[in-house]
Design an enzyme around this catalytic site. Structure first.
Site, mmCIF file in Angstrom:
data_model
loop_
_atom_site.group_PDB
_atom_site.id
_atom_site.type_symbol
_atom_site.label_atom_id
_atom_site.label_comp_id
_atom_site.label_asym_id
_atom_site.label_seq_id
_atom_site.Cartn_x
_atom_site.Cartn_y
_atom_site.Cartn_z
ATOM 1 N N SER A 83 -11.081 -1.531 3.786
ATOM 2 C CA SER A 83 -10.189 -1.938 4.888
ATOM 3 C C SER A 83 -9.767 -0.705 5.668
ATOM 4 O O SER A 83 -9.091 0.168 5.125
ATOM 5 C CB SER A 83 -8.950 -2.632 4.334
ATOM 6 O OG SER A 83 -9.345 -3.711 3.538
ATOM 7 N N GLU A 120 -5.246 2.248 7.134
ATOM 8 C CA GLU A 120 -4.963 2.173 5.696
ATOM 9 C C GLU A 120 -5.536 3.423 5.022
ATOM 10 O O GLU A 120 -4.948 3.989 4.114
ATOM 11 C CB GLU A 120 -5.592 0.916 5.084
ATOM 12 C CG GLU A 120 -5.388 0.856 3.579
ATOM 13 C CD GLU A 120 -5.850 -0.449 2.952
ATOM 14 O OE1 GLU A 120 -5.386 -1.526 3.397
ATOM 15 O OE2 GLU A 120 -6.653 -0.385 2.011
ATOM 16 N N ARG A 141 0.804 -1.235 0.000
ATOM 17 C CA ARG A 141 0.000 0.000 0.000
ATOM 18 C C ARG A 141 0.839 1.288 0.000
ATOM 19 O O ARG A 141 0.333 2.367 0.297
ATOM 20 C CB ARG A 141 -0.953 0.035 1.212
ATOM 21 C CG ARG A 141 -2.026 -1.032 1.171
ATOM 22 C CD ARG A 141 -3.128 -0.678 0.199
ATOM 23 N NE ARG A 141 -4.082 -1.741 0.061
ATOM 24 C CZ ARG A 141 -4.034 -2.696 -0.881
ATOM 25 N NH1 ARG A 141 -3.084 -2.707 -1.784
ATOM 26 N NH2 ARG A 141 -4.950 -3.635 -0.940
HETATM 27 C C1 FAD Z 1 -16.697 -0.660 0.185
HETATM 28 C C2 FAD Z 1 -15.246 -0.348 -0.121
HETATM 29 C C3 FAD Z 1 -14.426 -1.318 -0.674
HETATM 30 C C4 FAD Z 1 -13.079 -1.021 -0.951
HETATM 31 N N1 FAD Z 1 -12.285 -2.011 -1.485
HETATM 32 C C5 FAD Z 1 -10.983 -1.769 -1.748
HETATM 33 C C6 FAD Z 1 -10.142 -2.795 -2.298
HETATM 34 O O1 FAD Z 1 -10.578 -3.905 -2.572
HETATM 35 N N2 FAD Z 1 -8.832 -2.504 -2.503
HETATM 36 C C7 FAD Z 1 -8.312 -1.264 -2.226
HETATM 37 O O2 FAD Z 1 -7.112 -1.070 -2.445
HETATM 38 N N3 FAD Z 1 -9.085 -0.274 -1.724
HETATM 39 C C8 FAD Z 1 -10.400 -0.482 -1.487
HETATM 40 N N4 FAD Z 1 -11.198 0.503 -0.957
HETATM 41 C C9 FAD Z 1 -10.617 1.827 -0.678
HETATM 42 C C10 FAD Z 1 -10.857 2.873 -1.796
HETATM 43 O O3 FAD Z 1 -11.942 2.503 -2.606
HETATM 44 C C11 FAD Z 1 -9.632 3.060 -2.675
HETATM 45 O O4 FAD Z 1 -8.530 3.445 -1.903
HETATM 46 C C12 FAD Z 1 -9.888 4.121 -3.758
HETATM 47 O O5 FAD Z 1 -8.806 4.118 -4.664
HETATM 48 C C13 FAD Z 1 -10.091 5.526 -3.200
HETATM 49 O O6 FAD Z 1 -10.556 6.350 -4.261
HETATM 50 P P1 FAD Z 1 -11.266 7.735 -3.986
HETATM 51 O O7 FAD Z 1 -11.408 8.444 -5.285
HETATM 52 O O8 FAD Z 1 -12.519 7.534 -3.242
HETATM 53 O O9 FAD Z 1 -10.188 8.467 -3.086
HETATM 54 P P2 FAD Z 1 -10.440 9.486 -1.861
HETATM 55 O O10 FAD Z 1 -10.993 8.746 -0.711
HETATM 56 O O11 FAD Z 1 -11.185 10.675 -2.303
HETATM 57 O O12 FAD Z 1 -8.944 9.880 -1.526
HETATM 58 C C14 FAD Z 1 -8.066 8.921 -0.946
HETATM 59 C C15 FAD Z 1 -6.665 9.537 -0.841
HETATM 60 O O13 FAD Z 1 -6.143 9.732 -2.147
HETATM 61 C C16 FAD Z 1 -5.847 11.109 -2.356
HETATM 62 N N5 FAD Z 1 -6.248 11.427 -3.728
HETATM 63 C C17 FAD Z 1 -7.442 11.180 -4.314
HETATM 64 N N6 FAD Z 1 -7.408 11.589 -5.594
HETATM 65 C C18 FAD Z 1 -6.182 12.106 -5.815
HETATM 66 C C19 FAD Z 1 -5.540 12.705 -6.931
HETATM 67 N N7 FAD Z 1 -6.148 12.865 -8.114
HETATM 68 N N8 FAD Z 1 -4.249 13.124 -6.783
HETATM 69 C C20 FAD Z 1 -3.591 12.986 -5.602
HETATM 70 N N9 FAD Z 1 -4.152 12.436 -4.508
HETATM 71 C C21 FAD Z 1 -5.432 11.992 -4.616
HETATM 72 C C22 FAD Z 1 -6.666 11.883 -1.324
HETATM 73 O O14 FAD Z 1 -6.055 13.123 -0.987
HETATM 74 C C23 FAD Z 1 -6.676 10.911 -0.168
HETATM 75 O O15 FAD Z 1 -5.492 11.048 0.565
HETATM 76 C C24 FAD Z 1 -12.557 0.249 -0.680
HETATM 77 C C25 FAD Z 1 -13.393 1.245 -0.128
HETATM 78 C C26 FAD Z 1 -14.738 0.938 0.151
HETATM 79 C C27 FAD Z 1 -15.620 2.009 0.726
#
Ligand code: FAD
Length: 346
Positions: free
Chosen positions: A234, A329, A157
């Protein structure tokens, strides 16, 4: 009405930002960030808020929501804007006859967030087929193309972008094999579900279907009606240790470039926190998912303080049982259950 992070994150907690700005064009995203940086306004970049927990007091600064959406597929090359919904990108690649991303089906959030924590599931990682990330470097004020080898992927990660506000991801490039057949299946549960052996392949479409079904059963696909999905997925990261304490000797162990990786779900379960734990703890508004012990969930009406108190309780129980201290995480902004809260700056 004031917008709050409770409305914009999947954990559904958190107060307001001074300003929320949604940006739909990549050039505009760079200009908006430059504008706030010049005025020394703290900036929080966000996609869909599925890996983010913000404090009850909110964020004193500008929350910039990346809402760009372009996806270009040319042969095996894929270039997706940071704001493109990740699962739509996976579907588009499958429909274009490309393989490789299908084990990552159903992961919520934006494409720009996928390199941030090198998202992974079912034995696959987004970095495997990633070629480069285009990012705005807030420190030097330039747009850079960062090749795979400079993205800092490796330990679980980790990446150059994780908890590093210097880089705003603008787009992500992939090179995918033109195949209707999946990569060899690495995850035993997935192989079992498909009635094949680990190392076998199946059609890309069949693999996606199995992954989405398994994720749905474990509440790992967003569903507003299901509180088990009011989470960040997670919540705790699988710890990577130089030395595994004797008390944790029975825990499964996996090699990692930085040491030995332990599954946080095993530690939580075996420390006495079963699925659904929490109904009788505190105000009961935060509980472990009834289908997945790694997911801390909001049962409705929880605050960020409730989430932090519950997370600290689980962390302490695991530490007491196994001598292993769990950390988040997800990204915590203006809230913490451990060290002093991280600051946002370049
Ligand atoms: C039900 C559920 C299931 C999930 N399953 C998984 C899984 O199987 N595997 C996994 O790895 N993760 C999983 N996740 C976590 C999450 O979906 C991922 O980490 C996803 O990539 C986050 O995307 P987001 O756009 O919502 O990011 P956000 O939550 O909006 O941001 C997360 C972080 O990334 C940064 N960020 C976002 N966009 C950018 C950008 N363009 N440039 C720089 N920084 C940025 C933000 O500042 C923040 O620090 C899950 C989450 C949920 C709710």
């Amino acid at each position: 009405m004031t917008t709050t992070f409770a409305e914009l994150t999947t954990m559904r907690v958190g107060g307001p930002a001074d300003e929320f700005v949604a940006v739909r064009e990549t050039a505009e995203l760079v200009e908006v960030v430059k504008h706030f940086d010049a005025k020394k306004v703290p900036v929080l970049i966000m996609g869909d808020g599925s890996n983010l927990v913000v404090g009850d007091a909110g964020f004193r600064g500008a929350a910039v929501q990346v809402r760009t959406s372009g996806v270009v597929i040319d042969g095996g090359r894929v270039l997706a804007d940071a704001g493109a919904l990740w699962d739509s990108v996976v579907v588009a690649t499958i429909e274009s006859g490309l393989g490789g991303l299908e084990p990552l089906s159903g992961i919520p959030g934006s494409t720009g967030a996928t390199p941030v924590q090198n998202v992974g599931a079912y034995g696959a990682l987004v970095s495997t087929f990633l070629t480069h990330v285009t990012a705005y470097d807030r420190h030097d004020g330039v747009v850079l193309e960062i090749p795979l080898n400079d993205c800092g992927f490796g330990s679980h990660r980790k990446s150059l972008f994780k908890r590093n506000p210097r880089y705003v991801v603008l787009s992500v490039g992939f090179e995918l094999p033109r195949t209707g057949e999946s990569q060899p299946i690495a995850y035993a549960g997935l192989a079992q579900r498909l009635d094949v052996e680990v190392g076998d392949t199946v059609s890309v479409a069949a693999l996606r279907e199995a992954v989405v079904a398994m994720r749905t059963e474990r509440a790992m696909v967003l569903n507003p009606a299901d509180h088990d999905t009011w989470s960040v997925g997670s919540f705790f990261v699988n710890p990577v240790l130089h030395e595994v304490p004797a008390r944790a000797s029975e825990c499964p162990k996996y090699p990692d470039v930085a040491g030995t990786k332990l599954p946080a779900a095993w530690l939580i379960e075996n420390a006495g926190f079963p699925r659904g734990y929490g109904a009788d703890w505190g105000n009961g508004r935060v509980q472990l998912s009834s289908r997945h012990t790694l997911a801390v969930t909001n049962r409705g009406g929880a605050t960020t303080s409730d989430v932090m108190a519950f997370a600290a309780h689980i962390r302490d129980g695991v530490e007491e049982a196994f001598g292993v201290r769990l950390g988040p995480e997800c990204d915590l902004i203006n809230c913490s259950f451990d060290d002093p809260p991280p600051t946002v700056g370049i």
